[in-house]
Each structure stands twice: as C-alpha cells, then as structure tokens.
Design a protein around this motif. Sequence first.
Motif, short mmCIF file in Angstrom:
data_model
loop_
_atom_site.label_atom_id
_atom_site.label_comp_id
_atom_site.label_asym_id
_atom_site.label_seq_id
_atom_site.Cartn_x
_atom_site.Cartn_y
_atom_site.Cartn_z
N ASP A 92 1.14 18.27 14.77
CA ASP A 92 1.56 16.73 14.65
C ASP A 92 2.36 16.96 13.77
O ASP A 92 1.13 17.47 12.51
CB ASP A 92 0.66 16.60 15.49
CG ASP A 92 0.14 16.07 17.17
OD1 ASP A 92 1.27 16.70 17.65
OD2 ASP A 92 -0.79 16.40 17.10
N ALA A 93 3.02 16.31 13.06
CA ALA A 93 3.39 15.41 12.14
C ALA A 93 2.72 13.92 11.94
O ALA A 93 3.06 13.15 13.14
CB ALA A 93 4.94 15.35 11.11
N VAL A 94 1.64 13.51 11.33
CA VAL A 94 1.44 12.27 11.33
C VAL A 94 1.79 12.03 10.02
O VAL A 94 1.17 11.80 8.95
CB VAL A 94 0.05 11.93 11.58
CG1 VAL A 94 -0.31 10.53 11.84
CG2 VAL A 94 0.14 12.81 13.01
N ALA A 95 2.15 10.13 9.76
CA ALA A 95 2.56 8.99 8.79
C ALA A 95 0.51 9.07 8.49
O ALA A 95 -0.07 8.58 8.80
CB ALA A 95 3.19 7.98 9.09
N SER A 96 0.94 9.44 7.34
CA SER A 96 -0.58 8.85 6.59
C SER A 96 -1.06 7.74 6.04
O SER A 96 0.21 6.60 6.44
CB SER A 96 -1.12 9.59 5.03
OG SER A 96 -2.16 9.62 4.42
N ILE A 97 -2.06 7.55 6.14
CA ILE A 97 -2.56 5.88 5.73
C ILE A 97 -1.86 5.68 4.78
O ILE A 97 -2.11 4.39 4.00
CB ILE A 97 -3.91 5.29 6.47
CG1 ILE A 97 -4.86 6.44 6.24
CG2 ILE A 97 -3.81 5.15 7.85
CD1 ILE A 97 -6.55 5.89 6.16
N ARG A 98 -1.96 6.42 3.74
CA ARG A 98 -1.59 6.12 2.58
C ARG A 98 0.11 6.44 2.26
O ARG A 98 0.34 7.49 2.63
CB ARG A 98 -2.66 7.31 1.80
CG ARG A 98 -3.87 6.59 1.83
CD ARG A 98 -4.96 8.46 1.35
NE ARG A 98 -5.35 9.36 1.68
CZ ARG A 98 -5.55 10.16 1.32
NH1 ARG A 98 -5.98 10.79 0.04
NH2 ARG A 98 -5.89 10.92 2.48
N PRO A 99 0.19 5.61 1.41
CA PRO A 99 1.90 5.75 1.21
C PRO A 99 2.66 7.21 0.14
O PRO A 99 2.04 7.28 -0.34
CB PRO A 99 2.24 4.31 0.31
CG PRO A 99 1.32 3.90 1.08
CD PRO A 99 -0.32 4.50 0.78
N GLY A 100 3.35 7.92 0.82
CA GLY A 100 3.19 8.59 0.23
C GLY A 100 2.98 10.22 0.81
O GLY A 100 3.56 11.26 -0.10
N ILE A 101 2.04 9.82 1.80
CA ILE A 101 1.60 11.43 1.65
C ILE A 101 2.12 12.01 3.18
O ILE A 101 1.70 11.20 4.05
CB ILE A 101 -0.27 10.96 2.18
CG1 ILE A 101 -0.50 10.52 -0.17
CG2 ILE A 101 -0.50 12.52 2.10
CD1 ILE A 101 -1.88 10.39 -0.43
N ASP A 102 2.18 12.94 3.40
CA ASP A 102 2.26 13.83 4.90
C ASP A 102 0.92 13.92 4.94
O ASP A 102 0.61 14.83 4.69
CB ASP A 102 3.50 14.44 4.82
CG ASP A 102 5.02 14.09 4.39
OD1 ASP A 102 4.58 12.32 4.41
OD2 ASP A 102 5.55 14.65 3.75
#
Length: 474
Positions: free
Chosen positions: A120-130
């Motif tokens: 899975d590729a998930v959007a982090s809850i911290r901006p700019g981080i994968d």
Amino acid sequence: MTYAHYIAGEWVTDDAVSININPSNIDDIVGEFSRGDAARVDEAVAAANAAQPDWAAASPQLRHDVLEKASNLITSRKDELGRLLSREEGKTLAEGIGETMRAAQVFKFFAGEAIRNVGDAVASIRPGIDVTVEREAVGTIGLITPWNFPIAIPAWKLAPALAYGNAVVMKPAELTPGCAWELAKILHEAGCPTGVFNLVMGPGSTVGARIVEHPGIDAISFTGSVATGNTIAVQCASTGKRVQMEMGGKNPLVVVDDADLDVAVATAINGAFFSTGQRCTASSRLIVTAGIHDAFLEKLTSAAANLIVGDALDAATQIGPVVDQKQLDQNLRYLKLASNEGCDVRGGELANGPGFFMKPAIFAGATNQMTVSREEIFGPMASVIKVADYDEALAVANDTEFGLSAGICTTSLRYASDFRKKAQAGMVMVNLPTAGVDYHVPFGGRKGSSYGPREQGSYAREFYTIVKTSYIAP
Ligand code: ADP
C-alpha cells in the motif's frame, strides 16, 4: 537404495533409516529413508539462512517460474505420485491422485501470488511525507507435516513460503516421507536455488524438536496432533518465533428433519469414513434431530456396511487401511470405549488381509458428553447423537473444545443461514461433507483446532510475510 535428505542442494544419506511400509500390505516396503538428527537440521538451517536473502531479493518472476515448473512436473507425474501416496499412506488411488493434483494446483496458485505481492502507498498525516506498507519475507521457515496428506500439506506450506521469498527446512512425518522426498526432487529439477529448500527426515522428537528450538528458524508452520502442537506453540512463544498450528477437530455434521435423506447419508458417509476417517476435518459427530433420526441411522448403517474396505491400490476399494498398527490399536481402544460408554456399536470389525483393515463404525445412541464424542479419534468412526430440534443441534455442535469445520444438511434457508452465522468453526459446509476444501480460500479453525493465521489462498500471505512501514521525506 536409501532415500537421502536434501540439504544445500545435495543429497545426503544417513546410515540410520526409517522403513516406510505400505499399510495395505505390510510385506511391501516402500523404501528406506535416511533418519536425520539435530546435526542434520543444523546443516539445513545454515544452508537456508545463507540462501534466503538472495532468494527474497530475486525477481518475483524467478520465484514464479520455479513454482510453476514444480506444478507442471507434479502434474506430469500425477499417476505415479498418486500411486506412491496411496501406497505409503493408504488412501484410495483416486484420492491419492486427487491429492497429488491438489498439490500441483497449489504450486500454480502461489506461482501467481509471487507476482501479486502488492503493498500500500498511503498519504501521511504529515504533509510532504509518503508512507508505504510492504510485505517482506519472514526469513527461514520450519515446516513440520503430518502423515495424513503427505503431498497436499507439504505443498500448501511450501508453495507460499517460497513464493514470498522465504527459505525452508521441512520435516515430513516419519510414516510418509516418500511424497515429501519426491517434492524435494521436483523442486531441485524446477531450478530452486541451492539452500532455498531443504528436506530433513526423521523423528519428531529429535529432528522436529531441533527445528523448533533452532535460533536460525524464524517461524514454524505445523500440522499434527493437539498435544504436539500445543507443546511447539509454547516453545515458539518462548523463543519469539511466529507460529501457525493446525491441530485436531471433532467436527459436527447436523442433520435436520427437513434434510434430503439421501444427501444427508451420502454427506455423512463421505465426511466420516472417506480417507479412512483420517482427516482433521472428518465428520466425527453426526447430530441428528428426532424426526429424521431413525431413518437416517438405518440408511447410514446399511450404506456404511456396504463400503468396500481393502487395498488402497485396488480400483474397487472405497476405504483403504488404517495408517499403521499404532493407529489401529488406538481405534480399537475407542471402539471398546464406545461400547463401555453405552453406545450401540455398528461395524468396526477388523477385515482380513495383509494390511491394517477395519470396517467403518457407527456409535449409535451416543451422547455429546461421552469421551468418544469429545476426543479426536482419527479413524473411520462416528458418533450419532440424537437431539430434539435444530436449537439443540446447534448447541451440541458448538459444545466442543475444537472448531475446525462444521456442517449442516437441511433444505431450509433459515437453518442454513442461522448455522452459518452461529457455528463456532473456521469453516462451515451446507449440504456438503465437513471435509473437502478448495485451495484458493482460507483453511483453518477456531478454539483448540488452530492457532495463528490461516493457511491457503491469498490469506497465507499473513503468515509467510512480515509487514514493513516506511516513511519517506523527499
Ligand atoms: P500424529 O500423531 O498424527 O503423527 P504428531 O503431532 O505426533 O501427529 O506429528 C505431526 C508431526 O510433528 C510429525 O512430523 C512429527 O514427527 C512431528 N513431531 C512430533 N513430535 C514433535 C516434537 N516434539 N517437536 C517437533 N515436531 C514433532
């Protein structure tokens, strides 16, 4: 000729041997198989540990190709391997060939799974981080297998282990090493790299125990008895190994008043007696409601008496021999116990011949509290338990320390769907025997039957891979 272990891509023989005997004809010796010890296990684990990183790092295409080739080799030899299976284990030739084809299907399925190992590729809850979640191989896996499915169980443990990039040390049951040895030969021919797969044969108390305790083994997948499985699970917990345990069953088949009588009897005969009852999914408790009980019992008794017991390789045989003298003695003890506990025992006579032949037995008039209805027997025997109605049948079905498979014969959608929801079992069968499963869906039970993640199908990935979560800042 002595059959050799397969370690680091080489065939290694021991002077000590285990003699593999045909249970249909005890004068027929299938072969002499090397009997390993702890030192052999150590060699195999060292080879596996050395080979595993490259195998995991290799293209999934390589793993696919090895597994697919193994599948094709099994298929091309299905009659010969099925015959060997029936000769060493005692199930009928049709069952032996069917099980061999199952092994081929399992290898083919996991050839594909090697390529489908997606993450899975998930959007982090911290901006700019994968964030990614990926599955990696666990490492070196110890596989400990029983005698009752000598090719299918090794296959359904081995194929996912290899597909996901693990190395393997496998120990088959001492009674049936022949099919496991043939699998080793097939993997060798299929181009499995040196050390990725290793076969060490010998006793559970030495070879099996060393696999369980060895620090170079990361996980154990075991199928066998409850007592051994529980001991191994405790040992694995104390050494931090992941475990997958498939153990016993005392599987209920409920027959409700509205069942089709012929379907119910055929389902019970198949579930209770085919493969000589030597299946952890066997229907060993036939729970029958009052309105159909007498008709069911009468028809079941005559159908069981008509089953042809004999040499596994004889085309007419429906029930092959019991696997060995020890199991036969145990069956006879349970037969006597059933009488002592007050059952009306029908069948169970020893049949003549040069093997361990026994007629199927029905324990009529059994209750669910009797020892014969509570302990797994692993023979061609089943309790028939009379109950008042569906509600009592469901309660009795669930009143067991096991929870592998549960079946119901009914023509009512209401009972069928209620039973599907409320049966405390890993697998539920409606108008089908409790035994007999597909290879692309999970296999496993609840309560005392199983421990750890499921086997088979894509669910096998849970055990044979380990998750890694990565955080990436550019
Ligand atoms: P069964 O009674 O059906 O043969 P077991 O649980 O004894 O079932 O055997 C299942 C497998 O576990 C076999 O390969 C056997 O050799 C192995 N085994 C038995 N005892 C041990 C043990 N103490 N440690 C590891 N493996 C064992």
